[in-house]
Structures are given as structure tokens and as C-alpha cells.
Design an enzyme around this catalytic site. Structure first.
Site, PDB file in Angstrom:
ATOM      1  N   HIS A  26       6.946  12.161  16.044  1.00  0.00           N
ATOM      2  CA  HIS A  26       5.622  12.435  16.423  1.00  0.00           C
ATOM      3  C   HIS A  26       5.158  13.849  16.583  1.00  0.00           C
ATOM      4  O   HIS A  26       3.960  14.306  16.188  1.00  0.00           O
ATOM      5  CB  HIS A  26       5.213  11.719  17.827  1.00  0.00           C
ATOM      6  CG  HIS A  26       5.429  10.117  17.807  1.00  0.00           C
ATOM      7  ND1 HIS A  26       4.736   9.594  16.761  1.00  0.00           N
ATOM      8  CD2 HIS A  26       6.049   9.309  18.453  1.00  0.00           C
ATOM      9  CE1 HIS A  26       5.096   8.116  16.941  1.00  0.00           C
ATOM     10  NE2 HIS A  26       5.885   8.022  17.859  1.00  0.00           N
ATOM     11  N   ARG A  77       3.737  -0.227  22.829  1.00  0.00           N
ATOM     12  CA  ARG A  77       4.859   0.702  22.596  1.00  0.00           C
ATOM     13  C   ARG A  77       5.593   0.846  23.931  1.00  0.00           C
ATOM     14  O   ARG A  77       5.135   0.874  24.726  1.00  0.00           O
ATOM     15  CB  ARG A  77       4.612   1.908  21.630  1.00  0.00           C
ATOM     16  CG  ARG A  77       4.146   1.598  20.221  1.00  0.00           C
ATOM     17  CD  ARG A  77       3.862   2.808  19.320  1.00  0.00           C
ATOM     18  NE  ARG A  77       3.533   2.682  18.026  1.00  0.00           N
ATOM     19  CZ  ARG A  77       3.305   3.405  17.358  1.00  0.00           C
ATOM     20  NH1 ARG A  77       3.640   4.810  17.440  1.00  0.00           N
ATOM     21  NH2 ARG A  77       2.763   3.317  16.196  1.00  0.00           N
ATOM     22  N   GLU A  97     -13.045   3.066  -1.083  1.00  0.00           N
ATOM     23  CA  GLU A  97     -11.767   2.968  -2.014  1.00  0.00           C
ATOM     24  C   GLU A  97     -10.538   3.197  -1.067  1.00  0.00           C
ATOM     25  O   GLU A  97     -10.612   3.739   0.194  1.00  0.00           O
ATOM     26  CB  GLU A  97     -11.600   4.028  -2.921  1.00  0.00           C
ATOM     27  CG  GLU A  97     -12.937   4.042  -4.069  1.00  0.00           C
ATOM     28  CD  GLU A  97     -12.936   2.838  -5.048  1.00  0.00           C
ATOM     29  OE1 GLU A  97     -11.689   2.583  -5.599  1.00  0.00           O
ATOM     30  OE2 GLU A  97     -13.642   2.158  -5.196  1.00  0.00           O
ATOM     31  N   ASN A 151      -1.542   0.221  20.167  1.00  0.00           N
ATOM     32  CA  ASN A 151      -0.247   1.199  20.309  1.00  0.00           C
ATOM     33  C   ASN A 151       0.139   1.320  21.966  1.00  0.00           C
ATOM     34  O   ASN A 151       1.176   1.681  21.936  1.00  0.00           O
ATOM     35  CB  ASN A 151      -0.705   2.504  19.962  1.00  0.00           C
ATOM     36  CG  ASN A 151      -0.724   2.653  18.354  1.00  0.00           C
ATOM     37  OD1 ASN A 151      -1.290   3.485  17.639  1.00  0.00           O
ATOM     38  ND2 ASN A 151      -0.008   1.753  17.701  1.00  0.00           N
ATOM     39  N   ARG A 177      12.396   8.692  17.606  1.00  0.00           N
ATOM     40  CA  ARG A 177      11.009   8.359  17.160  1.00  0.00           C
ATOM     41  C   ARG A 177       9.874   9.439  17.629  1.00  0.00           C
ATOM     42  O   ARG A 177       9.252   9.751  16.854  1.00  0.00           O
ATOM     43  CB  ARG A 177      10.487   7.007  17.463  1.00  0.00           C
ATOM     44  CG  ARG A 177      11.020   5.978  16.935  1.00  0.00           C
ATOM     45  CD  ARG A 177      10.623   4.620  17.615  1.00  0.00           C
ATOM     46  NE  ARG A 177       9.054   4.280  17.462  1.00  0.00           N
ATOM     47  CZ  ARG A 177       8.688   4.135  16.339  1.00  0.00           C
ATOM     48  NH1 ARG A 177       9.128   3.836  15.315  1.00  0.00           N
ATOM     49  NH2 ARG A 177       7.336   3.957  16.260  1.00  0.00           N
ATOM     50  N   SER A 214      -5.089  -2.407   9.681  1.00  0.00           N
ATOM     51  CA  SER A 214      -4.958  -2.415  10.822  1.00  0.00           C
ATOM     52  C   SER A 214      -5.783  -2.096  12.031  1.00  0.00           C
ATOM     53  O   SER A 214      -5.596  -1.105  12.776  1.00  0.00           O
ATOM     54  CB  SER A 214      -3.544  -1.272  11.369  1.00  0.00           C
ATOM     55  OG  SER A 214      -2.328  -1.613  10.498  1.00  0.00           O
ATOM     56  N   ASP A 233       0.386   6.900   9.225  1.00  0.00           N
ATOM     57  CA  ASP A 233       1.465   5.789   9.622  1.00  0.00           C
ATOM     58  C   ASP A 233       2.931   6.719   9.401  1.00  0.00           C
ATOM     59  O   ASP A 233       3.058   7.359   8.421  1.00  0.00           O
ATOM     60  CB  ASP A 233       1.317   4.637   8.960  1.00  0.00           C
ATOM     61  CG  ASP A 233       2.271   3.332   9.384  1.00  0.00           C
ATOM     62  OD1 ASP A 233       2.635   3.662  10.482  1.00  0.00           O
ATOM     63  OD2 ASP A 233       2.343   2.608   8.786  1.00  0.00           O
ATOM     64  N   TRP A 278      10.116   8.029   9.969  1.00  0.00           N
ATOM     65  CA  TRP A 278      10.364   9.140   9.313  1.00  0.00           C
ATOM     66  C   TRP A 278      11.756   9.820  10.163  1.00  0.00           C
ATOM     67  O   TRP A 278      12.594  10.159   9.605  1.00  0.00           O
ATOM     68  CB  TRP A 278       9.169  10.264   9.366  1.00  0.00           C
ATOM     69  CG  TRP A 278       9.679  11.623   8.642  1.00  0.00           C
ATOM     70  CD1 TRP A 278       9.506  12.077   7.413  1.00  0.00           C
ATOM     71  CD2 TRP A 278      10.085  12.706   9.420  1.00  0.00           C
ATOM     72  NE1 TRP A 278       9.905  13.203   7.387  1.00  0.00           N
ATOM     73  CE2 TRP A 278       9.987  13.888   8.650  1.00  0.00           C
ATOM     74  CE3 TRP A 278      10.281  12.984  10.875  1.00  0.00           C
ATOM     75  CZ2 TRP A 278      10.584  15.186   9.059  1.00  0.00           C
ATOM     76  CZ3 TRP A 278      10.729  14.270  11.087  1.00  0.00           C
ATOM     77  CH2 TRP A 278      10.906  15.273  10.323  1.00  0.00           C
ATOM     78  N   ARG A 324      -2.193  -2.114   4.461  1.00  0.00           N
ATOM     79  CA  ARG A 324      -3.134  -2.908   5.411  1.00  0.00           C
ATOM     80  C   ARG A 324      -4.044  -1.862   6.141  1.00  0.00           C
ATOM     81  O   ARG A 324      -3.739  -0.739   6.295  1.00  0.00           O
ATOM     82  CB  ARG A 324      -2.576  -3.830   6.465  1.00  0.00           C
ATOM     83  CG  ARG A 324      -1.413  -2.983   7.282  1.00  0.00           C
ATOM     84  CD  ARG A 324      -0.643  -4.286   8.164  1.00  0.00           C
ATOM     85  NE  ARG A 324       0.353  -3.574   8.860  1.00  0.00           N
ATOM     86  CZ  ARG A 324       1.318  -3.324   8.609  1.00  0.00           C
ATOM     87  NH1 ARG A 324       2.147  -3.517   7.531  1.00  0.00           N
ATOM     88  NH2 ARG A 324       2.292  -2.468   9.551  1.00  0.00           N
TER      89      ARG A 324
END
Length: 249
Positions: free
Chosen positions: A38, A72, A208, A69, A34, A197, A21, A26, A195
């Protein structure tokens, strides 16, 4: 690394699942589109895959693209589809050389035909490899996966090959995309979000979790090793109590 959070395995994490994610954020924090994030994220995928076997990872599952997704912007989705295809074409030789077996999980329906073709070619090319299993979740949604499994088991029951009373957890697991692969020991999510997702909801029942603040393009092999080292210090009980508690310690 800032703020790894999880419950507190004294054994290596043999199956690690990662929710990759934060690529878009970033890039945005650096004033870039964006899609730049990627592209940078794809480079990081290569680094993590190369590092994983030497860190004791036998199965690595990467959440690349969810069924959600598709919401988007069209341009971003188009860039991602091209990136996935380019990655497969570029990396298949190295992954095969490194004896990594690749399998894709998720719904192939709806993916571009060219992408589906190279996915199948990569799976065929690497299917005899045994150093590590790489599962790439592409167009994947766990709720949909479980619905499909339930539909399959219902059809088997109607056909008389099963009865309702015969259906158990093993049957359900065998009807999932991940059939034959052990459940994750550890799930890592980058970018500070905490989360799951819609990712491997059935499979992570006893996993874990580690949540790291760094976005995926900043998730280095060194940080990966640090998270795995932290996992080794955990005590997984699977509903039981610690041995020291049993002995009165």
C-alpha cells in the site's frame, strides 16, 4: 506489459478511471507485509497523476477504497486511512501548483474525522483549478451510489418537484456523486483481475476496458502511456456500426 485485453477511438481517452488493484499481492510475492504494498502504491499514484495531463487525460478517477474494503483486517484498514490522510497533506501543494482540481466521491460517513477534514480542505484549495480533474473514490460503492440517487429522486417526486414520468437518464446521472463529470472513456484494472468490483456501474455503460497483468505498484507512466495508445486504435460505436460497413467496406 503482459496481456492487455480489450475490445477492438481514434481519439484520446479524456476521462480515464483506474481500479488500482494488487498492492497486497505485490508485497506478498516479495515476502513483505501487505501494508508495504500500500505504501508503494501511494508512490505510484503520484507518478500516474503527474503523467496524466501530458497524456491528454482531462479527468482521472482512481478507485482508492471501496465500501467492501472495510472487511479487511482492522490493522490494514487503519494503515490505509493513515496513508490517505498523509497523502492528502503531502500532495495538496503540488496538486494545486499543477492546477489539478480534486474531488472525492463516495460516502464520507464512517471515515475518520481527521481524514474528512483534510479531504474538504483539499477540495476547497483546488476547486478553481482547470488543468485536470482528479476524482478519488474513497469509501465508494456504485450500488449504494445508485440507491442514494434513487432515494433522492423519490423524495423529489414525493415533494412534488418532479413527477415519475419526468425522470430520465440525465436526472439520474445528476443525482450521482459524479454529477457534472463526463463518463469514463476508458477503465483500466491492474493485477490481472477482469471485473468491475462495484465501480461506476452506471457511468461505464459505454466505456472501453483494459486489463493489465501488472499489479498497481508496477503500473508505470510508461505502461499507462502504452495502454492509452492502444485505446486510440479502438473504434467506439455506441451501438451503431462502423462507417466502412455503412459504405459497404
Amino acid at each position: 506489459m503482459s496481456n492487455i485485453q480489450a475490445e477492438g477511438v481514434r481519439t484520446p481517452a479524456r476521462h480515464v478511471a483506474i481500479i488500482m488493484d494488487g498492492n497486497g499481492r505485490w508485497a506478498e510475492r516479495r515476502g513483505q507485509p501487505r501494508t508495504v504494498g500500500h505504501h508503494r502504491g501511494v508512490d505510484q499514484v503520484r507518478e500516474i497523476i503527474r503523467a496524466a495531463p501530458d497524456l491528454g487525460v482531462e479527468t482521472l478517477t482512481l478507485f482508492a477504497f471501496s465500501t467492501e474494503n472495510w472487511k479487511r483486517p482492522d490493522y490494514e484498514v487503519s494503515v490505509l486511512m493513515r496513508l490517505f490522510k498523509r497523502y492528502i497533506i503531502r500532495e495538496v501543494d503540488d496538486l494545486d501548483h499543477e492546477r489539478v482540481r480534486v474531488q472525492f466521491i463516495g460516502e464520507r460517513e464512517g471515515l475518520p474525522a481527521g481524514l474528512r477534514r483534510v479531504m474538504a480542505q483539499m477540495e476547497k484549495r483546488t476547486r478553481q483549478n482547470g488543468r485536470m480533474v482528479l476524482q478519488i473514490a474513497l469509501n465508494y460503492g456504485s450500488r449504494r451510489e445508485m440507491v442514494r440517487a434513487a432515494q433522492y429522486l423519490a423524495a423529489e417526486t414525493v415533494a412534488g418537484r418532479l413527477t415519475a414520468d419526468e425522470i430520465g437518464e440525465d436526472d439520474f446521472s445528476a443525482a450521482l456523486y459524479t454529477a457534472g463529470v463526463a463518463d469514463p472513456d476508458l477503465v483500466i484494472r491492474t493485477s490481472g483481475e477482469q471485473r468491475v468490483s462495484n465501480f461506476l456501474l452506471w457511468q461505464v455503460a459505454y466505456s472501453e476496458f483494459a486489463f493489465v497483468e501488472e499489479c498497481w505498484p508496477d503500473f508505470t507512466p510508461e505502461l499507462f502511456a502504452e495502454v492509452l495508445d492502444g485505446y486510440r486504435n479502438r473504434e467506439r460505436r455506441f451501438g451503431t456500426i462502423a462507417p466502412t460497413a455503412v459504405s459497404g467496406g
